[in-house]
Design a protein around this motif. Structure first.
Motif, short mmCIF file in Angstrom:
data_model
loop_
_atom_site.label_atom_id
_atom_site.label_comp_id
_atom_site.label_asym_id
_atom_site.label_seq_id
_atom_site.Cartn_x
_atom_site.Cartn_y
_atom_site.Cartn_z
N ALA A 81 34.21 46.86 46.29
CA ALA A 81 33.40 46.00 47.14
C ALA A 81 32.04 45.76 46.49
O ALA A 81 31.50 44.66 46.52
CB ALA A 81 33.22 46.63 48.52
N GLU A 82 31.51 46.79 45.87
CA GLU A 82 30.21 46.65 45.20
C GLU A 82 30.30 45.60 44.09
O GLU A 82 29.40 44.79 43.91
CB GLU A 82 29.76 48.01 44.65
CG GLU A 82 28.51 47.97 43.78
CD GLU A 82 27.23 47.60 44.53
OE1 GLU A 82 27.26 47.56 45.77
OE2 GLU A 82 26.22 47.35 43.86
N ARG A 83 31.40 45.61 43.36
CA ARG A 83 31.54 44.63 42.27
C ARG A 83 31.67 43.22 42.81
O ARG A 83 31.11 42.28 42.28
CB ARG A 83 32.75 44.99 41.40
CG ARG A 83 32.55 46.31 40.70
CD ARG A 83 33.43 46.48 39.47
NE ARG A 83 33.33 47.86 39.03
CZ ARG A 83 34.16 48.82 39.43
NH1 ARG A 83 35.16 48.54 40.26
NH2 ARG A 83 34.01 50.05 39.00
N GLY A 84 32.44 43.09 43.87
CA GLY A 84 32.58 41.77 44.48
C GLY A 84 31.24 41.28 45.00
O GLY A 84 30.88 40.11 44.84
N LEU A 85 30.51 42.20 45.60
CA LEU A 85 29.20 41.86 46.16
C LEU A 85 28.27 41.37 45.06
O LEU A 85 27.50 40.43 45.25
CB LEU A 85 28.62 43.09 46.85
CG LEU A 85 27.33 42.89 47.64
CD1 LEU A 85 27.53 41.87 48.74
CD2 LEU A 85 26.87 44.22 48.22
N VAL A 134 34.99 35.81 54.78
CA VAL A 134 34.49 36.31 53.50
C VAL A 134 35.20 35.64 52.33
O VAL A 134 34.58 35.31 51.32
CB VAL A 134 34.65 37.85 53.42
CG1 VAL A 134 34.40 38.35 52.01
CG2 VAL A 134 33.69 38.53 54.40
N ALA A 135 36.48 35.41 52.49
CA ALA A 135 37.24 34.74 51.42
C ALA A 135 36.63 33.36 51.16
O ALA A 135 36.51 32.94 50.01
CB ALA A 135 38.71 34.61 51.82
N ALA A 136 36.24 32.68 52.22
CA ALA A 136 35.61 31.36 52.06
C ALA A 136 34.30 31.51 51.31
O ALA A 136 33.97 30.69 50.43
CB ALA A 136 35.38 30.72 53.43
N LEU A 137 33.55 32.55 51.62
CA LEU A 137 32.29 32.79 50.92
C LEU A 137 32.51 33.02 49.43
O LEU A 137 31.74 32.53 48.59
CB LEU A 137 31.60 34.03 51.52
CG LEU A 137 30.46 33.80 52.52
CD1 LEU A 137 30.71 32.62 53.43
CD2 LEU A 137 30.19 35.05 53.32
N PHE A 138 33.56 33.75 49.10
CA PHE A 138 33.86 33.98 47.69
C PHE A 138 34.21 32.67 46.98
O PHE A 138 33.82 32.46 45.84
CB PHE A 138 34.99 35.00 47.52
CG PHE A 138 34.50 36.42 47.45
CD1 PHE A 138 33.92 36.91 46.28
CD2 PHE A 138 34.59 37.26 48.55
CE1 PHE A 138 33.45 38.22 46.21
CE2 PHE A 138 34.12 38.57 48.49
CZ PHE A 138 33.55 39.04 47.31
#
Length: 469
Positions: A314-318, A366-370
């Motif tokens: 999660a940290e990496r995705g963030l 969140v997927a949309a945000l990515f």
RNA sequence: GGCGCCAUAGCCAAGCGGUAAGGCACGGGUUUGCAAAACCCUGAUCGGCGGUUCGAAUCCGCCUGGCGCCUCCA
């Protein structure tokens, strides 16, 4: 105003969200019994309801959010005795730590934080009312709720009283009319904290405080009553019985909302199992935001599989989202908004709200945000002007904020007493690079890396960050 | 024993009858002095067996394997 649907534990289905008062939400979330420090299971609950509260506010509702502390019970008394301190001192310290950790997790403060020990008056009043209506009876300084006097008992947890009786493994107290009856008031044993009452010195039972506090602070019936899934029975079931019997109205809560429990190593994480990770252990590493993202990436009703790897993932995705959300280093230039990006931002906005309207399905939001983040990063890589990207970037930051996701650079980037020395080394290295002294400049980079400092060279200069581990 | 829930790529995780979102990791590439970051490409027919349907990961039944509550617990 909206077409929000919310899953109601009691009906076991999603229902259109209609509040008692239009435009206003009364939300009561069961807090903790402060006898030990908070673990990430509490953190999940905290974040889940914070997101719900933020989203409803974003949707235009005025949300009254009450979270209680049940600051008197057996576990507290036992723990305080073990440590040789007063129950008050124990709970006071834990409650202030709770507030600090809650704030560090970027959880908005509740409207009020009532405590059981400060609401003894309303609690006694409620118990008296229940006795008067025949729903409760005093015995030797205790008061019990008469479960069979409340016909709807079991409707939340889908149980019937006869099954319960058959499966009861509770030690039977002969003084109770029925083994199912539960305590509203407990007579004090010698040395225990107590309050005067019509039945003698004593203290409230476990469930009554929430019934009393939610009605006191939210004017009777509530819209959302929430907590962890482990509270469904008996806690919330008993609250319904007490509250509806007392108020003479139903439903006590329009929507019962329960978050799934955190699992660790295939089991529920809990204090009693001892397999817990403290919230503080995550905060100390600067991983609070990553923890929130991890929770957002799974539906709140589903049990969350916690693992160290998951947290770091999660940290990496963030980090990728943070890169996309970072303001242009060189400021804004002159350029019209990029049409494609604006269109995507609008699509993402729509997907985001559609997902959140549907029982707060944050993983899809969140997927949309990515998707938006990736598009922004791609546009930058293609050399698009910062001003052309800006509307999309602002949309990303705005929607992340609705979820309480802070996309500003990771905390501690430039902090620490050694920061001036690191800055100096980085500056020296920049000079070396200008002079194409690559052996030396790489040496500095490698050595800093060994010290958990990561360098990143950009056309605008070199940045450094502390590695999260 | 009673009441529920879950099983989707290496890991996490959406999906709720119309032909598999997203994240992390792995591999290949672009970029970079080299890296890092970023970007691009690459991977699953959905625990098993039946059934319903024009069509099922999605509905039904059975089986297998997990989990929760029934006792304190967010």
């Amino acid at each position: 105003m909206s077409s929000i649907v919310v899953y109601n534990t009691q009906s076991r289905r999603k229902e259109p969200f209609v509040t008692i008062e239009p435009g206003k939400v009364r939300m009561y979330v069961c807090g903790v019994t402060p006898y030990d420090s908070a673990h990430i299971g509490h953190g999940m609950s905290l974040i889940v309801f914070d997101v719900i509260r933020r989203y409803l506010t974003h949707r235009g509702y005025e949300v009254r959010h009450i979270q209680n502390f049940t600051d008197i019970d057996d576990k507290i008394i036992n723990r305080a005795n073990q440590e040789g301190i007063a129950a008050d001192d124990l709970t006071e310290g834990l409650i202030s730590a709770w507030h600090e950790e809650s704030a560090a997790l970027n959880v908005l403060p509740a409207t009020a934080y009532p405590r059981a020990t400060r609401e003894i008056g309303p609690i006694i009043e409620m118990i008296e009312g229940l006795i008067a209506s025949g729903h409760a009876y005093p015995v030797d300084g205790d008061v019990y709720f008469r479960v069979r006097a409340f016909p709807g008992y079991g409707k939340l947890s889908n149980r019937n009283v006869d099954d319960l009786r058959a499966g009861a493994r509770i030690e039977v107290d002969e003084r109770k009319d029925d083994p199912l009856d539960f305590a509203l008031w407990k007579a004090a044993k010698p040395g225990e904290p107590s309050w005067p009452s019509p039945w003698g010195a004593g203290r409230p039972g476990w469930h009554i405080e929430c019934s009393a506090m939610s009605s006191t602070y939210l004017d009777g019936q509530v819209d959302i009553h929430g907590g962890g899934g482990d509270l469904i029975f008996p806690h919330h079931e008993n609250e319904i019985a007490q509250s509806e019997a007392y108020l003479g109205a139903e439903p006590f809560a329009r929507y019962w909302v329960h978050n799934g429990l955190v699992r660790s190593g295939g089991e529920k994480m809990s204090k009693s199992l001892g397999n817990f990770v403290r919230i503080n252990a995550i905060l100390e590493r600067g991983l609070g935001p990553a923890f929130r993202l991890m929770i957002l990436q799974s539906q709140y009703r589903v049990p969350l599989t916690y693992s160290e790897d998951g947290l770091l993932a999660a940290e990496r995705g963030l980090d990728r989202l943070r890169t996309a959300a970072a303001p242009a280093a060189a400021g804004l230039d002159e350029a019209p908004p990029d049409a494609g990006l604006c269109q995507l931002a609008s699509t993402v906005d729509h997907r985001f709200h559609e997902a959140m309207d549907d029982d707060f399905t944050a993983p899809v939001a969140v997927a949309a945000l990515f998707d938006l983040g990736t598009a922004i990063n791609r546009a930058r890589g293609e050399g698009k002007a910062a001003a052309a990207i800006e509307p999309a970037r602002l949309k990303l930051v705005e929607l992340a904020e609705v979820l309480g996701l802070d996309l500003t650079p990771a905390a501690g980037v430039a902090g620490g007493g050694d920061a001036p020395f690191i800055d100096l080394l980085v500056r020296v290295r920049s000079e070396l690079r200008t002079a194409k002294q690559w052996q030396l400049s790489d040496l500095i980079r490698d050595e800093l890396s060994n010290l958990e400092i990561e360098l990143e060279d950009t056309p605008a200069g070199s940045n450094w960050t502390r590695r999260t581990t």
